[in-house]
Every structure is written in structure tokens, then in C-alpha cells.
Design an enzyme around this catalytic site. Structure first.
Site, PDB file in Angstrom:
ATOM      1  CG  HIS A 127      12.198  -1.937  -0.419  1.00 45.25           C
ATOM      2  ND1 HIS A 127      11.373  -0.962  -0.922  1.00 45.25           N
ATOM      3  CD2 HIS A 127      11.505  -2.518   0.592  1.00 45.25           C
ATOM      4  CE1 HIS A 127      10.215  -0.964  -0.263  1.00 45.25           C
ATOM      5  NE2 HIS A 127      10.272  -1.906   0.663  1.00 45.25           N
ATOM      6  NE  ARG A 137       6.093   2.187   0.693  1.00 46.06           N
ATOM      7  CZ  ARG A 137       6.166   0.931   1.122  1.00 46.06           C
ATOM      8  NH1 ARG A 137       7.253   0.512   1.764  1.00 46.06           N
ATOM      9  NH2 ARG A 137       5.177   0.093   0.909  1.00 46.06           N
ATOM     10  CD  GLU A 157      12.752   1.461  -2.795  1.00 52.02           C
ATOM     11  OE1 GLU A 157      12.185   0.395  -3.089  1.00 52.02           O
ATOM     12  OE2 GLU A 157      12.700   1.969  -1.675  1.00 52.02           O
TER      13      GLU A 157
END
Lengths: 307, 307
Positions: A256, A208, A237
Site C-alpha cells: 500500500h 482498495r 492490511e
């Protein structure tokens, strides 16, 4: 079955028995969660991390959280192995030279015989470690607590063994973060961690974004404290166009996507439906999160399972 | 010991017992080779391929050729595994988007469970096959002649089995060329070969540029007959700035460096010196090339070894 979006979720939560958080990148559930009123008895997130549900859903009440344990193991392991090879062989440098139409032979590095420290001993971390070992990399796996006699990795090290003058961080050519995000792991890759690493080391984060103090990583790269890094996850993000992270020398940025291979959404849906069958049949659910640890423990959780 | 350059080589060859071709990318030896006069009894090239020495050095006389068999196996295997992963995960696309500061999530492909055909069953091809298998890829190894019962690959297929409607080329997600360059293998990857491949297939050449009809590969890429390719070797090296190969969509270009990891020149020198000790002690040399096959056979060569 009722579909809710971020706006309607709060008004629909109290009537729901089961909540599937299909948009697992949203914080809507945590924000809409009723403090005391009726709430779903089961919440499933089709992600490995459950940090977007905790701590709000971790109170003493009987809501069970399940996750997508297993679906992302091999995809992320391949992604990390690819990054390790790409960094050792400087593929980005090669393709940048190609763009400039320049032929410039360089010597690159062997992956076999190098050392990796994989922080995170859940199924994704294990798959990463296994895949790197298959490439001849020496792997140290790091979990919350130390244990011996692991059938694949021998000793699993405790997080505390990362630091100190003889700590694992100073031994690694590759430091891979794939830990669950908890209060203990938040910000664990900071200036002090990067200072422990070798100048030749590369850092990879597929955990993360909040595991990393991004300003400290940028500083470590700019000052050549470490050689390179690859981030697939970020504190915020998506990255905005004006983010300073896009063009830090030595930093590879990806959106991601490390675990997201063709068919992943189908796999995630099937995994939920399989658990839903268990729910309807009154059988124990799979992949029940220990809400105090913040992840699915490898050994059975100590709390009672739903029946 | 005498050092010769491309100009002085011809005049020095006849006095030499042993010739080390340190600049193995040069054609000077073949060009300077005396047709009938005195010539070295042993020529060593610190490369895997000996195509820059043949056919001139392959006459009936007793000059022995040795090569660098072994040194490049693992480096090239890692390089090819890295290319396979990088293409499956579209790293170049990701880094191009990074350069443009654009966040664009995409789904990528699993490597595990895919199929590779590795053309070349010498030690480098075997190392590539072994490394891809360690990543969960199904590998078919192709050599000059078919044989069963290979301890690692089961059946090794003959080159002829590549083609035809049921040929191996049509089964592969990854076609890897690492064959020795011989009259049989020259130009083997041409329009007919690319036409046999799947539209999703990727082609990788770490053999010799002359294995590929480059215009046919470009055509196959432009017409989407195959999905992508990576070339580390070219018919003409280095590529000139105005080469059309630099910017073919889907084509990754690297400057003949797949085997060249830090320390490789030391490894090559040590390998020669070890063989030189054998030469001086009158012992059989290692890695003796079968000059008619054009490579070191895995089984002992049928011609007499130097003693």
C-alpha cells in the site's frame, strides 16, 4: 488543538469542531462516531478514499467530510505506469534470473499500441489514463455513469459496459482498478470479471483491497485465465507473513505505497492547513465528499457547502 | 542466396555482392573480412550499432554498410522509461521483500520534475528523451556536436558539456547512455564521470558495454558515489556465471534485451527486404552508415550513396 489516539477518541469527539484523521488507515473514527450526540462539524481524511468513514458519518446531519483529492494523482499514475512497463518487460523475471546469476535473453512486449481499461474516473484515474496515453497506450476510462465529450478521453464509459460479451474487460491488455470503494464497487473484480479478461491481460489494483475477491484472483492466476496481476491494496492490511498472496505465480505484491512519495506527509499537512484557513475564514471548503456517492464528485456536489 | 556460418564465411565472402549479418552479435564478419580481395558491395547488420563491423570495413573501398535504424527506437525507449520508474519506485526492493514475505512500507520518488541526461542523440536517444519528457522528466540530450533549435529538445549539447564543475553530469537524476560505440565514446563512463554525478543519481546503459569502465562503476556503487545503475550491455556478453556484476548492490543486470520485443526479428527481416528491393531496383539504400562517424548521421551522409 487536542491529540487523540484510538482509545481516547470517543471521549473527545463530542467537544471537537474539527477532526483531522491523520492515521487514515485506522477504523477508529467510524467505531467511535457518536450516533446522535454532539460531533465534529468537519472531518478531514488525508487520503483519497473515505471508505473508512462511511457509512457511519453519512447520516443526514451536517458533518462535512473532506479528503486529500489531488495529492496522490501523479505519484499513483507514475506507479501504475511503472507497473505496466515492468510487467511488459518482465523486470521481475529478469531480476530473479540475476539473483540466480543466469543470462537468459527473452523477447518482451511493447506497451505502445496496447489497450488499458482504467476503472475509476476521478483525478487519480484520469492521471493514470493520461500517463498511459503518453506512453502510447489506448485508454478507456470507466466511471459510475457514461458521458461523452470528455476533453481528454472522449467517451467515459459506465461500469456496466465492462461486462458482457462485447464488454470492455475483454478488450484490455491492462485492467487498472482505482475506483472509490462503495457498495456498488465492492467485490467487482470477481471470478466473472477475470473470466471476461484476455489470457494475456494483467490486472492492477491501486484502489482498495475490497474491490477484489482475492480468492477469485488467485484462482484466475493459477489457472492462467489472466497472465499477471499487481496488488498494492488488500482486504486485510498489512498482509500477514502466512498470507497465501505472497507467492502466487504472476502476482506482484506491494505494501500500500503507490501514492507515497518523499514529502507526501508534508503535502497532506499543507493541504489540510489550507482548508483549515478556509474554515476559519468562513470560506467554502475544498474537496468536499458527497457522502452518498462516497467520493468527491468532479462536478460540484449537490449538497450545500459549509460556510 | 547462400547461408554462411562463422567457419564458412571467409571462403564465401569474395563471391558475395550482398552480406546480411543476421547473427549481429558475432565478430565473424570483421574477422573474415578480406583485406584487399573481392568483397561484398553491401553489408547490412540488423542492429543499431555497427561497432562489430568497424574499423575493418571502413577503408576507402566502396562497401556500403546499412543498419537497423528505427526498429529499436520505441522498444528501447519503453525499456528505459520502465527502468527509470522501477528505480524511482524501488520495485526490486519491493519484490525482494515479497520473496521474504515482508510487508515494509517505504516512501518512493517522483519521476515528474526529475532531470535526465541522455547521451546519444540518434533516433533511439531521441525516443528515450521524448518518452521521459512525456513522464514529466526534464531531458538534456547530448550528441557529438552541439546544436540549437532542435524542434523537440531545444539545445542538443556536445559531449564536452558533460564534464566540468558545471557539467551536465552533475545535474542529472538519470544518466542514460545510448551513444554509438566509437573511439571517442569508448570508456567514457569511467571513475571521473561517476565522480561528477550526484549521490542520488542512477546510471543506465543501453548502448554498448564498452562505453563503461565496469570496474569504475562497481567502485562507484560500492562507495555510494551514485545510488544505482542498470546495465543491459556488457564488455563481455553473455555474462559468465562467476561474473562479479551479478550481485553488486544497487546494480540491475539484464541480458542485452532492451530492444527485443515480440516480432522484432520479423521487423528486422522486413527492413532488410525493403532495402534489398531498393538494391535490386538500383535505388538509394536507406540507413547508410557513415563509416568514419560510426553511425547513420541524422543529416544525409556526405559520402556518395550506392545507386
Amino acid at each position: 488543538m487536542v491529540h487523540a489516539d484510538e482509545k481516547s477518541l470517543a471521549s473527545q469527539l463530542e467537544a471537537a469542531d474539527v477532526l483531522l484523521v491523520w492515521d487514515f488507515l485506522s477504523d477508529a473514527v467510524r467505531e467511535a462516531w457518536p450516533g446522535d450526540g454532539p460531533r465534529p462539524r468537519w472531518v478531514h481524511t488525508p487520503s483519497a478514499g473515505v471508505d473508512r468513514l462511511l457509512p457511519e458519518l453519512a447520516d443526514g446531519r451536517d458533518t462535512v467530510i473532506t479528503n486529500a483529492r489531488g495529492v496522490f494523482d501523479q505519484p499513483i499514475a507514475e506507479y501504475v505506469a511503472g507497473l505496466v512497463l515492468a510487467m511488459a518487460k518482465d523486470f521481475r523475471g529478469t531480476w530473479e534470473l540475476q539473483r540466480q546469476r543466469r543470462w537468459r535473453h527473452r523477447e518482451t512486449f511493447r506497451v505502445g499500441g496496447s489497450r488499458a481499461v482504467v476503472v475509476g474516473s476521478g483525478p487519480i484515474g484520469r492521471a493514470i489514463g493520461r500517463t498511459l496515453m503518453a506512453l502510447g497506450v489506448n485508454v478507456d476510462l470507466v466511471g459510475r455513469t457514461a458521458r461523452d465529450g470528455d476533453p481528454e478521453f472522449g467517451r467515459v464509459h459506465a461500469t456496466a459496459s465492462l461486462h458482457g460479451p462485447d464488454g470492455l474487460l475483454g478488450t484490455a491488455d491492462w485492467v487498472v482498478c482505482v475506483a472509490p470503494l462503495t457498495e456498488e464497487s465492492r467485490g467487482m473484480f470477481d471470478a466473472s470479471a477475470f473470466a471476461r479478461m484476455k489470457p494475456e491481460a494483467h490486472f492492477i489494483n491501486v484502489g482498495r483491497g475490497q474491490h477484489v475477491v482475492e480468492a477469485d484472483l488467485v484462482d484466475a492466476l493459477l489457472k492462467h485465465r489472466i497472465k499477471g496481476a499487481a496488488l498494492d491494496v488488500f482486504a486485510q492490511e498489512p498482509l500477514t507473513t502466512d498470507s497465501g498472496l505472497w507467492d502466487v505465480p504472476g502476482l506482484l505484491v506491494s505494501p500500500h505505497m503507490s501514492g507515497d512519495t518523499v514529502g507526501w506527509r508534508d503535502d497532506l499537512a499543507e493541504q489540510f492547513l489550507d482548508n483549515f484557513d478556509r474554515w476559519e475564514a468562513g470560506e467554502p471548503l475544498l474537496n468536499v465528499v458527497d457522502k452518498h456517492l462516497g467520493y468527491v464528485p468532479t462536478k460540484p456536489a449537490s449538497h450545500p457547502e459549509v460556510s
